[in-house]
Scaffold this active site. Sequence first.
Site, mmCIF file in Angstrom:
data_model
loop_
_atom_site.group_PDB
_atom_site.id
_atom_site.type_symbol
_atom_site.label_atom_id
_atom_site.label_comp_id
_atom_site.label_asym_id
_atom_site.label_seq_id
_atom_site.Cartn_x
_atom_site.Cartn_y
_atom_site.Cartn_z
ATOM 1 N N SER A 158 0.853 -1.652 0.059
ATOM 2 C CA SER A 158 0.011 -0.215 -0.019
ATOM 3 C C SER A 158 1.191 1.084 0.321
ATOM 4 C CB SER A 158 -0.216 -0.304 1.639
ATOM 5 O OG SER A 158 -1.956 1.503 1.349
ATOM 6 N N LYS A 159 1.044 1.616 -0.670
ATOM 7 C CA LYS A 159 0.995 3.705 -0.590
ATOM 8 C C LYS A 159 0.593 4.701 0.102
ATOM 9 C CE LYS A 159 2.624 7.373 -3.428
ATOM 10 N NZ LYS A 159 4.046 8.076 -3.223
ATOM 11 N N ALA A 160 0.504 3.632 1.321
ATOM 12 C CA ALA A 160 0.015 4.010 2.822
ATOM 13 C C ALA A 160 0.255 5.521 3.093
ATOM 14 C CB ALA A 160 -0.025 3.158 3.893
#
Length: 303
Positions: A158-160
């Site tokens: 995830s590009k969290a």
Amino acid sequence: MAMLPFDDRDGVIWQDGQMVPWREAKVHVLTHGLHYGSCVFEGERVYNGRVFKMTEHHERLHESARVLGFKIPHSVEEINEATMEVLKANGIEEGYVRPVAWRGSEMMGVSAQQNTIHLAIAAWEWPAYFTPEARLKGIRMKTSPWKRPAPDTAPTKSKAAGLYMICTLSKHAAEQEGFNDALMLDYRGRIAEATGANIFLVQDGVIHTPTPDCFLDGITRRTVIALAKEKGYEVVERAIMPEELKKTQEVFLTGTAVEVTPVSEIDDLRFTPGDITKDLLTSYDELVRRPHELTASASASAA
Ligand code: PMP
């Protein structure tokens, strides 16, 4: 250096379905996304008024949210349309787009099952500052003490927002010692990536890049791999230990923001941006400005 703060600018930002004046695009202090990191985002680049790989970015935004267990209440198509409206409303031809999605305020604890999901899209001008010649001097990197975590330790696909804690720590540590960016190894000690970009090594004419099994498989990374293969280069995705930097002639980074950026130094090792880096840097610059129809083959083989 005088800076224009990001919360005090003219223009409009799309927030939850509406255009709001830039300075009024706010969240409450009791927001789950802020306290517990339930937030995902994208970074996109605008060339000649068009977002490069816009749909791929918005699909990844949806996927990043899914990995964190929430669903963005707008389809990829709706986010595409909203993005185009934001560019138009702010008159942006050469710029950067930042969509961000987060859990709201209904529940304020670790559990946030009932929270509504919010989405905002901002865009700002970002002209190309450096000529290819200036970029070819390369950037200086230092290995970070922080490691990319294992996929069962953090939601690495995830590009969290939360995953950027270690990136900011790493980048600040490198900058304090006069370097431009940090090289991050992974939990196994393998070369992973930079703090906001993927990494490639050229060894005896062959391009090598780490397998993205615990960090972002960048959209630029995939684009550059496809470009390189189209141009007849051999590209190998594999595990790479830092000891291999000694037998590496060229190093470059790829990312939406950095595009193709040559690296001149990692710790005490020196690299000279060479023919392959130059070729891919100029080919990438050319590709992002090509009309959409012609990018179909690169994007198909990159998928
Ligand atoms: N790794 C990290 C940690 C990043 O922040 C980015 C930038 N989004 C990348 C890699 C490169 O991804 P992309 O090419 O999709 O911008």
